[in-house]
Design an enzyme around this catalytic site. Sequence first.
Site, PDB file in Angstrom:
ATOM      1  N   THR A 186     -40.796  -7.091  19.017  1.00  0.00           N
ATOM      2  CA  THR A 186     -39.379  -6.836  18.774  1.00  0.00           C
ATOM      3  C   THR A 186     -39.004  -5.398  19.100  1.00  0.00           C
ATOM      4  O   THR A 186     -37.868  -5.116  19.475  1.00  0.00           O
ATOM      5  CB  THR A 186     -39.059  -7.153  17.299  1.00  0.00           C
ATOM      6  OG1 THR A 186     -39.407  -8.505  17.070  1.00  0.00           O
ATOM      7  CG2 THR A 186     -37.595  -6.960  16.983  1.00  0.00           C
ATOM      8  N   THR A 242     -44.676  -7.693  15.226  1.00  0.00           N
ATOM      9  CA  THR A 242     -45.171  -7.576  13.855  1.00  0.00           C
ATOM     10  C   THR A 242     -45.828  -8.859  13.335  1.00  0.00           C
ATOM     11  O   THR A 242     -46.594  -8.804  12.387  1.00  0.00           O
ATOM     12  CB  THR A 242     -44.022  -7.173  12.908  1.00  0.00           C
ATOM     13  OG1 THR A 242     -42.978  -8.126  13.037  1.00  0.00           O
ATOM     14  CG2 THR A 242     -43.526  -5.790  13.219  1.00  0.00           C
ATOM     15  N   ASP A 243     -45.520 -10.003  13.971  1.00  0.00           N
ATOM     16  CA  ASP A 243     -46.022 -11.279  13.436  1.00  0.00           C
ATOM     17  C   ASP A 243     -47.545 -11.302  13.317  1.00  0.00           C
ATOM     18  O   ASP A 243     -48.090 -11.795  12.326  1.00  0.00           O
ATOM     19  CB  ASP A 243     -45.579 -12.450  14.333  1.00  0.00           C
ATOM     20  CG  ASP A 243     -44.102 -12.754  14.185  1.00  0.00           C
ATOM     21  OD1 ASP A 243     -43.452 -12.185  13.294  1.00  0.00           O
ATOM     22  OD2 ASP A 243     -43.589 -13.582  14.973  1.00  0.00           O
ATOM     23  N   TYR A 276     -32.338 -12.628  19.409  1.00  0.00           N
ATOM     24  CA  TYR A 276     -32.835 -11.699  20.423  1.00  0.00           C
ATOM     25  C   TYR A 276     -34.078 -12.304  21.054  1.00  0.00           C
ATOM     26  O   TYR A 276     -34.616 -13.295  20.577  1.00  0.00           O
ATOM     27  CB  TYR A 276     -33.171 -10.337  19.809  1.00  0.00           C
ATOM     28  CG  TYR A 276     -34.410 -10.368  18.944  1.00  0.00           C
ATOM     29  CD1 TYR A 276     -34.377 -10.869  17.651  1.00  0.00           C
ATOM     30  CD2 TYR A 276     -35.637  -9.952  19.458  1.00  0.00           C
ATOM     31  CE1 TYR A 276     -35.517 -10.941  16.876  1.00  0.00           C
ATOM     32  CE2 TYR A 276     -36.787 -10.018  18.676  1.00  0.00           C
ATOM     33  CZ  TYR A 276     -36.720 -10.505  17.396  1.00  0.00           C
ATOM     34  OH  TYR A 276     -37.859 -10.583  16.641  1.00  0.00           O
ATOM     35  N   GLU A 324     -65.400 -21.532  -8.648  1.00  0.00           N
ATOM     36  CA  GLU A 324     -65.576 -22.973  -8.868  1.00  0.00           C
ATOM     37  C   GLU A 324     -66.459 -23.582  -7.781  1.00  0.00           C
ATOM     38  O   GLU A 324     -66.967 -24.680  -7.931  1.00  0.00           O
ATOM     39  CB  GLU A 324     -64.209 -23.647  -8.909  1.00  0.00           C
ATOM     40  CG  GLU A 324     -63.447 -23.313 -10.187  1.00  0.00           C
ATOM     41  CD  GLU A 324     -62.084 -23.981 -10.210  1.00  0.00           C
ATOM     42  OE1 GLU A 324     -62.021 -25.195 -10.431  1.00  0.00           O
ATOM     43  OE2 GLU A 324     -61.079 -23.263 -10.015  1.00  0.00           O
ATOM     44  N   LYS A 334     -48.435  -8.480   6.596  1.00  0.00           N
ATOM     45  CA  LYS A 334     -46.999  -8.694   6.755  1.00  0.00           C
ATOM     46  C   LYS A 334     -46.569  -9.503   5.547  1.00  0.00           C
ATOM     47  O   LYS A 334     -46.980 -10.641   5.365  1.00  0.00           O
ATOM     48  CB  LYS A 334     -46.694  -9.449   8.052  1.00  0.00           C
ATOM     49  CG  LYS A 334     -45.208  -9.581   8.314  1.00  0.00           C
ATOM     50  CD  LYS A 334     -44.863 -10.112   9.689  1.00  0.00           C
ATOM     51  CE  LYS A 334     -43.358  -9.961   9.915  1.00  0.00           C
ATOM     52  NZ  LYS A 334     -42.912 -10.400  11.230  1.00  0.00           N
TER      53      LYS A 334
HETATM   54  N1  GLU Z   1     -41.987 -12.661  16.832  1.00  0.00           N
HETATM   55  C1  GLU Z   1     -41.830 -11.274  16.993  1.00  0.00           C
HETATM   56  C2  GLU Z   1     -43.153 -10.605  17.298  1.00  0.00           C
HETATM   57  O1  GLU Z   1     -44.088 -10.644  16.569  1.00  0.00           O
HETATM   58  C3  GLU Z   1     -41.127 -10.793  15.816  1.00  0.00           C
HETATM   59  C4  GLU Z   1     -41.765  -9.786  15.050  1.00  0.00           C
HETATM   60  C5  GLU Z   1     -41.532  -8.375  15.483  1.00  0.00           C
HETATM   61  O2  GLU Z   1     -41.977  -7.862  16.486  1.00  0.00           O
HETATM   62  O3  GLU Z   1     -40.907  -7.779  14.670  1.00  0.00           O
HETATM   63  O4  GLU Z   1     -43.262 -10.058  18.342  1.00  0.00           O
END
Ligand code: GLU
Length: 354
Positions: A38, A117-118, A51, A311, A190
């Site tokens: 992103t 970020t994913d 986006y 367990e 995350k």
């Molecule tokens: N799906 C995107 C990615 O991981 C959204 C997360 C981001 O970059 O903020 O590239």
Amino acid sequence: MKNKVFLKNVLTLVLVFSSLLVFGQAKPNVVILATGGTIAGAGTSATGSEYVSGQVKIEAMIDAVPNIRDLANLKGEQLSNVGSQDMSVAIWLDLANRINTLLAGDDVDGIVITHGTDTQEETAYFLNLTVKSDKPVVLTGSMRPSTALSAEGPLNLYNAVAVAASPLSKGYGVMVAMNDEIHSAKDVRKMITTPVQTFQSPQEGMLGTVIFGQVEYFHKPLGRHTTNSEFSIEGITELPRVDIVYACADMSPDLIDMMVKAGAKGIVIAGVGDGNMNAGTLEAAKKAADNGIWVVRASRVPIGKVLIKGEVNDKEYGTLCSDELNPQKARVLLMLAMLKKRNWDEMQRLFIDY
Ligand code: GLU
């Protein structure tokens, strides 16, 4: 005449060195490896949520950050341009090999990686185990695309370069720098789907902060990493297939068999609670382990350890426990661990040490 030229050269050198003394050290050299996400995303509206990831190239991203070149001599390389849901083992291997080559030279002091970020925590953890240098490697990204109102990517990139350029950052392993915070690759998760404060280390805490380029550390990361890691990807072109299955009430036990039939050589179970699963699934896990498939019990609970003797007694079932690793990081460790033949004790030790 010759003497005059010689004197002029000496004077220039004296001037350069004295200005370094007065104005500080020469700037460090930092390479930014861009992979997409992103932070490089673009949308048609500054206030809309729609986006597309991975649209802006690294040169344009650097040029968009005021004063970033004051922090370090920067070079950008575009390794991929994908949303990190499309991050792959192939890109991980490319990244790790490129970083190892760059950091082996005296002319590179640190690396920044721009990344979605994913799956950023998985890439960070993979690099933490496979980079062979104590120089800083820092991942960053953004939650808002470059075209959004209050896009936070430029400040995150500025801060990540500051962390990579800082002599304080040596020996901390791979880090994630976002939203003014510095996190260790092992601890960071995350935690929230879309807000800017998504990256957190809920159990161990952040390593430090980076505020408008000012770096401060609070503690060192525990666990083995980088120069102290026994994993190597030298000559490796692929990793064994490891799948993750998410446990729930009344889970279908045949999922494990289906994964094995589809070619999985390892399975991570995002178990309920302390890495638990219903009786049928536990039997299926034992059968898979008896047939040479490595099965790791992790947890779908966001925070906490999975215990070896809770367990489930792992040695009895032939399963492994993920200790502090969440399912996605346990998968990364298992893929690397399976590159070498190891017995149960050796495998289990890795989950405790890393
Ligand atoms: N799906 C995107 C990615 O991981 C959204 C997360 C981001 O970059 O903020 O590239």
